[in-house]
Design an enzyme around this catalytic site. Structure first.
Site, PDB file in Angstrom:
ATOM      1  N   LYS A  49      -7.222  10.880   5.605  1.00  0.00           N
ATOM      2  CA  LYS A  49      -6.160  11.597   6.304  1.00  0.00           C
ATOM      3  C   LYS A  49      -6.555  13.037   6.627  1.00  0.00           C
ATOM      4  O   LYS A  49      -6.011  13.640   7.542  1.00  0.00           O
ATOM      5  CB  LYS A  49      -4.855  11.563   5.494  1.00  0.00           C
ATOM      6  CG  LYS A  49      -4.371  10.164   5.135  1.00  0.00           C
ATOM      7  CD  LYS A  49      -4.262   9.268   6.351  1.00  0.00           C
ATOM      8  CE  LYS A  49      -3.746   7.877   6.063  1.00  0.00           C
ATOM      9  NZ  LYS A  49      -4.515   7.068   5.114  1.00  0.00           N
ATOM     10  N   TYR A 259       1.455  -5.118   0.595  1.00  0.00           N
ATOM     11  CA  TYR A 259       1.003  -3.747   0.348  1.00  0.00           C
ATOM     12  C   TYR A 259       1.107  -3.387  -1.138  1.00  0.00           C
ATOM     13  O   TYR A 259       2.177  -3.510  -1.746  1.00  0.00           O
ATOM     14  CB  TYR A 259       1.859  -2.778   1.169  1.00  0.00           C
ATOM     15  CG  TYR A 259       1.462  -1.334   1.009  1.00  0.00           C
ATOM     16  CD1 TYR A 259       0.419  -0.792   1.748  1.00  0.00           C
ATOM     17  CD2 TYR A 259       2.111  -0.509   0.091  1.00  0.00           C
ATOM     18  CE1 TYR A 259       0.040   0.525   1.592  1.00  0.00           C
ATOM     19  CE2 TYR A 259       1.742   0.815  -0.074  1.00  0.00           C
ATOM     20  CZ  TYR A 259       0.700   1.320   0.677  1.00  0.00           C
ATOM     21  OH  TYR A 259       0.324   2.617   0.515  1.00  0.00           O
ATOM     22  N   TYR A 285      -6.270   0.191  -0.928  1.00  0.00           N
ATOM     23  CA  TYR A 285      -6.939   0.142   0.380  1.00  0.00           C
ATOM     24  C   TYR A 285      -8.402  -0.298   0.283  1.00  0.00           C
ATOM     25  O   TYR A 285      -8.777  -1.373   0.757  1.00  0.00           O
ATOM     26  CB  TYR A 285      -6.879   1.520   1.060  1.00  0.00           C
ATOM     27  CG  TYR A 285      -5.492   1.966   1.420  1.00  0.00           C
ATOM     28  CD1 TYR A 285      -4.937   1.655   2.660  1.00  0.00           C
ATOM     29  CD2 TYR A 285      -4.726   2.707   0.527  1.00  0.00           C
ATOM     30  CE1 TYR A 285      -3.655   2.075   3.002  1.00  0.00           C
ATOM     31  CE2 TYR A 285      -3.442   3.137   0.859  1.00  0.00           C
ATOM     32  CZ  TYR A 285      -2.919   2.815   2.092  1.00  0.00           C
ATOM     33  OH  TYR A 285      -1.656   3.230   2.426  1.00  0.00           O
TER      34      TYR A 285
HETATM   35  C1  LIG Z   1      -4.273   5.635   5.026  1.00  0.00           C
HETATM   36  C2  LIG Z   1      -5.418   4.981   4.382  1.00  0.00           C
HETATM   37  C3  LIG Z   1      -6.160   3.987   5.057  1.00  0.00           C
HETATM   38  C4  LIG Z   1      -5.777   3.440   6.396  1.00  0.00           C
HETATM   39  O1  LIG Z   1      -5.979   4.307   7.468  1.00  0.00           O
HETATM   40  P1  LIG Z   1      -5.037   4.138   8.763  1.00  0.00           P
HETATM   41  O2  LIG Z   1      -5.542   5.134   9.713  1.00  0.00           O
HETATM   42  O3  LIG Z   1      -3.651   4.453   8.266  1.00  0.00           O
HETATM   43  O4  LIG Z   1      -5.138   2.752   9.239  1.00  0.00           O
HETATM   44  C5  LIG Z   1      -7.256   3.446   4.423  1.00  0.00           C
HETATM   45  N1  LIG Z   1      -7.612   3.845   3.189  1.00  0.00           N
HETATM   46  C6  LIG Z   1      -6.928   4.780   2.505  1.00  0.00           C
HETATM   47  C7  LIG Z   1      -7.379   5.134   1.142  1.00  0.00           C
HETATM   48  C8  LIG Z   1      -5.812   5.378   3.083  1.00  0.00           C
HETATM   49  O5  LIG Z   1      -5.134   6.308   2.386  1.00  0.00           O
END
Ligand SMILES: *Cc1c(COP(=O)(O)O)cnc(C)c1O
Length: 329
Positions: A49, A259, A285
């Protein structure tokens, strides 16, 4: 508009390193796997991010905003990175988090509190449904709020990953030496930015987004959202290109129970990489995305002569919050 003309504020430590996972690749007896370490972008434990916020918060500064609002799940990495960026830029930060205040604070939520932001609990509305009301409230208090979209996924967020693709290209001596790039995909800007960056560089490595969340974003599927983001951002950059379904490789086969529900395959991926390389993945993730990659290697969807880049998108503070789920191996 050219990418270099868009307002930008430096928040992270870029470029992030790339290295080969020699022992992990040998363990899987498949292709050579390298890793791009966006878990090392800095800013309160790093993550992807940061790249998006460099463009989004630059606009907030241009508009003279004095407080930032964003939303996410209780263990949102996006919210934690936004809180850290707001602290660094001396902006007030409000997080609208899903769920109720838990009895004990851990992981990203602990960091949110240390970073001094205001937390608003939103029950089952974890995608920012309550934000308009909060905006009005802050305005009546004389503040100038700026809303960062869910997951930082708008055109400005996409630019962060167009830039990331350029970074990868420059880092590898003006080429992209990988047959596949694998990463976690959830709110869309990471995948949209990589797709757009790849098209602009006229490269044809395969981008494989592993879907993390099966719920919709603004009444849209993740696939439609990615295509919309890629097309809108192409327009913004005066890049004449139309992305359609055939350009998109989003694999939704690994969302399992949904999720943040950790299964055996995520646990296995975390343990395998930690044991082989001393590199950590998060449970929500990157653990899921790596489980997807391991499956691609085992089922020979990616072959031994190919060369994969796994894009580590961060998320490590969640390891602590999910300790009980990750540990019973
Ligand atoms: C937000 C996030 C993602 C996904 O990225 P997007 O741009 O929202 O698809 C992947 N890995 C982590 C650790 C994240 O925080």
């Amino acid at each position: 508009m050219h990418l270099d003309q868009v307002a930008h504020v430096t928040l992270g430590f870029l470029p992030t390193p790339i290295h080969v996972l020699e022992q992990f690749s040998a363990t899987l007896a498949g292709p050579q796997i390298s890793i791009k370490r966006d878990d090392l972008t800095g800013l309160a434990f790093g993550g992807n991010k940061v790249r998006k916020l460099e463009y989004i918060l630059a606009q907030a500064l241009q508009e003279n905003a004095d407080c930032i609002i964003t939303a996410g799940a209780m263990q949102s990495n996006h919210c934690r990175q936004t809180a850290a960026a707001a602290a660094k830029l001396n902006l007030e930060c409000h997080l609208v988090l899903g769920g109720e205040a838990p009895p004990a604070t851990n992981g990203n939520l602990l960091l949110d509190q240390l970073l001094g932001c205001h937390i608003h609990w939103a029950g089952d509305k974890r995608k920012g449904e309550d934000i308009p009301e909060l905006v009005n409230k802050l305005k009546t208090l004389g503040k100038k709020p700026y809303v960062v979209p869910y997951g930082g996924s708008n055109e400005l967020g996409v630019l962060g990953f167009v830039q990331a693709m350029k970074e990868l290209y420059e880092q590898s001596n003006q080429c992209i030496p990988y047959s596949h790039i694998v990463f976690a995909s959830s709110s869309g800007a990471t995948q949209a930015g990589l797709m757009l960056g790849r098209a602009m560089l006229k490269n044809n490595c395969e981008l494989i987004g592993i879907a993390i969340d099966k719920e919709e974003i603004n009444q849209q599927s993740l696939a439609d959202n990615i295509l919309m983001l890629a097309n809108q951002t192409a327009l913004k950059l005066d890049f004449n290109y139309e992305f359609t379904r055939q350009h998109l490789n989003l694999d939704e086969n690994y969302v399992a129970a949904g999720y943040g529900v950790i299964g055996e395959s995520e646990k296995e991926a975390i343990k395998l990489l930690a044991d082989a390389e001393g590199v950590l993945l998060d449970p929500v993730y990157t653990g899921r995305a790596m489980a997807g990659l391991i499956d691609y290697v085992r089922t020979k969807k990616i072959k031994s002569h190919e060369h994969v880049l796994f894009w580590h998108t961060g998320g490590l503070p969640a390891l602590f919050a999910y300790a009980d789920d990750v540990l019973n191996l």
